[in-house]
Structures are given as C-alpha cells and as structure tokens.
Design an enzyme around this catalytic site. Structure first.
Site, short mmCIF file in Angstrom:
data_model
loop_
_atom_site.label_atom_id
_atom_site.label_comp_id
_atom_site.label_asym_id
_atom_site.label_seq_id
_atom_site.Cartn_x
_atom_site.Cartn_y
_atom_site.Cartn_z
N GLU A 42 0.86 -1.19 0.00
CA GLU A 42 0.00 0.00 0.00
C GLU A 42 0.89 1.24 0.00
O GLU A 42 2.03 1.20 0.48
CB GLU A 42 -0.89 -0.08 1.27
N ASP A 43 0.38 2.35 -0.53
CA ASP A 43 1.19 3.57 -0.55
C ASP A 43 1.20 4.27 0.80
O ASP A 43 2.26 4.60 1.34
CB ASP A 43 0.73 4.54 -1.65
N ASP B 27 -3.50 6.26 6.35
CA ASP B 27 -3.89 7.54 6.94
C ASP B 27 -4.69 7.21 8.22
O ASP B 27 -4.11 7.02 9.29
CB ASP B 27 -4.72 8.31 5.91
N PHE C 64 -1.20 16.69 3.72
CA PHE C 64 -1.56 15.98 2.49
C PHE C 64 -0.36 15.98 1.55
O PHE C 64 0.17 17.02 1.19
CB PHE C 64 -2.77 16.62 1.80
N ARG D 220 0.65 12.64 -9.72
CA ARG D 220 1.20 11.29 -9.54
C ARG D 220 2.64 11.19 -10.08
O ARG D 220 3.44 10.40 -9.61
CB ARG D 220 0.34 10.25 -10.26
P1 IMP Z 1 -7.12 5.46 5.14
O1 IMP Z 1 -8.23 4.46 4.94
O2 IMP Z 1 -7.62 6.70 5.83
O3 IMP Z 1 -5.91 4.87 5.81
O4 IMP Z 1 -6.73 5.98 3.69
C1 IMP Z 1 -5.82 5.33 2.87
C2 IMP Z 1 -5.90 5.88 1.46
O5 IMP Z 1 -6.18 7.30 1.44
C3 IMP Z 1 -4.56 5.73 0.77
O6 IMP Z 1 -4.46 4.49 0.11
C4 IMP Z 1 -4.54 6.90 -0.19
O7 IMP Z 1 -5.17 6.52 -1.41
C5 IMP Z 1 -5.39 7.96 0.45
N1 IMP Z 1 -4.56 9.00 1.15
C6 IMP Z 1 -4.52 9.26 2.46
N2 IMP Z 1 -3.68 10.29 2.73
C7 IMP Z 1 -3.17 10.68 1.55
C8 IMP Z 1 -2.22 11.71 1.18
O8 IMP Z 1 -1.66 12.46 2.00
N3 IMP Z 1 -1.94 11.80 -0.14
C9 IMP Z 1 -2.51 10.99 -1.09
N4 IMP Z 1 -3.39 10.02 -0.78
C10 IMP Z 1 -3.73 9.87 0.53
#
Ligand code: IMP
Length: 235
Positions: free
Chosen positions: A148-149, A152, A201, A214
């Site tokens: 995963e990237d 959050d 962000f 991207r």
């Molecule tokens: P979570 O479910 O809140 O952990 O969100 C995870 C997903 O939110 C990641 O796979 C990203 O696609 C997106 N995301 C959360 N923070 C960022 C950010 O700072 N930049 C870009 N994408 C983000």
C-alpha cells in the site's frame, strides 16, 4: 515451514517541525511547482528506504512462495520499486544454491492487483468492494504481502484485512511506504513501514490529489492554492 517474524528495520520519522526542502533545489516541472509548498522527502531518499524494506521483506519471506498484492492506484510505483529490489536480492541469494526436492521456489513471487472501493457513508464500514482481481479465492491458503502507498486513518487496511480473513490465508504481511500521524488513526500499523510522516496531504511517488501530481518523483506537500485549484469542485 512458517515465515520468520517480521524484521523491523526502524522506519524514518519526519518530524512535525520539519519544513521540508525548497522546491527550487530540485528538478520539478514549474507548472507543478506552483501548486506545491515544499519537498518533504526527496525521491532518492525514498529509494534508499525502499531498498532496506525490500531486504527486510525478502529475508522474512525467503523460504516460501508468496503473492505480492498491489493496492492500486497509489501503491503501484512503490510496488514496482519494491519488487524490483526483492527480485534483485533473490537473484543473488539463490545464485549459488542447488535446487532440492523439498522446496519449490521456481516461482518465489506471484503478483496480483486490486482496487478498493468503500461505501463508508452509504453502508456499514465493513463493506469494502474489491475490484481488479477475478476472485480473492486465488489468494486462499497463500502467503500474501499487501503493498500500500499510505496509511492515513487505517480504515481501508483494517477493512481489507477483515475481508481477507474469510479466505484462510496462510500468512499475511502488510507494507506501506508512508504512515501518517493523524489523530483520526485507528491505531493500525503495518508490518513494514517506510516513513512515519506529519499529518499533511502529500503528493508524488504516484500519490495523487484528485488524480493530479502522480508523476512527481519527490514526495511534496500541496500548497493551499494547489488544493483549491485541483479540488473536485472545479474539475
Ligand atoms: P485510510 O483508509 O484513511 O488509511 O486511507 C488510505 C488511502 O487514502 C490511501 O491508500 C490513499 O489513497 C489515500 N490518502 C490518504 N492520505 C493521503 C495523502 O496524504 N496523499 C494521497 N493520498 C492519501
């Protein structure tokens, strides 16, 4: 045989009071730069950390085949860089070995790709739709490494792990290049983490803001102007 306990090389922490580097110190497309504040993590630094993550993972998963599961779209550049480095590691590791009959590592890594769609506001939080893979059945009984990237709040990953419980995976490991420090975190931490970052962000390294940015090879913080310009409302 079972997998080794996760090797945890210490992740890199980017502190809250770190301002980042000036955009002008790097080669950044000036059209993109007008929408960014600072470079938070230069691309070369990211590659160095991925190299170590690849080493940790390759050692832990060395004795059994595994499926590397890429979470699209954000995860694919990290996925590609990571797997490239893991393959490199295995090329050297196995170069001098004689194959034996008890272990079949003819194909150490298989790859699968998924995209996730959640319906948080419309349905229960456990409702996560997985697309892009014919059937999660192909993962049943396997060792799986999720790539995963960024984590959050952690909600997406926790929901994915819940979903995968139904497929009796042999083992499951998760790596994320970034983990954000946010008060909204559900406390989930992946097995292998690249960087622990402030609650900002970020874009670049294939992470986007409404599909923009991207292509940036450095991880940058968006400016307020950029956020407004590329917000969904205007596009
Ligand atoms: P979570 O479910 O809140 O952990 O969100 C995870 C997903 O939110 C990641 O796979 C990203 O696609 C997106 N995301 C959360 N923070 C960022 C950010 O700072 N930049 C870009 N994408 C983000």
């Amino acid at each position: 045989m079972s997998l080794k306990m996760p090797t945890k090389s210490p992740f890199i922490t980017i502190s809250d009071n770190f301002d980042g580097y000036p955009l002008e110190s790097f080669n950044i497309n000036p059209y993109l730069a007008t929408n960014l504040d600072r470079v938070l993590i230069p691309g070369g630094f990211i590659q160095d950390r991925i190299e170590r993550l690849a080493c940790d993972i390759a050692i832990d998963l060395a004795d059994e085949p595994f499926v590397a599961l890429c979470v699209l779209k954000g995860g694919y550049v990290f996925f590609n860089d990571l797997l490239d480095k893991i393959r490199h590691f295995y090329r050297y590791r196995y170069a001098s070995q004689t194959p034996n009959e008890t272990t079949d590592l003819a194909q150490q890594m298989k790859v699968e790709f998924i995209r996730l769609k959640s319906y948080e506001n419309e349905r229960s939080t456990s409702d996560l739709k997985v697309i892009g893979i014919e059937s999660l059945e192909s993962l049943r009984g396997k060792n799986v490494l999720i790539v995963e990237d960024i984590i959050d709040t952690g909600k997406t990953m926790v929901r994915l792990l819940e979903l995968l419980k139904g497929y009796n995976l042999k083992t499951i490991r998760v790596t994320s290049l970034f983990v954000k420090r946010t008060p909204l975190s559900n406390g989930y931490t992946p097995d292998y983490v690249g960087f622990n970052i402030p609650n900002k962000f970020i874009v670049g390294c294939n992470m986007d803001y409404n599909e923009y940015f991207r292509d940036l090879n450095h991880v940058c913080v968006m400016s307020e102007i950029g956020k407004q310009k590329y917000s969904f409302k205007k596009h």
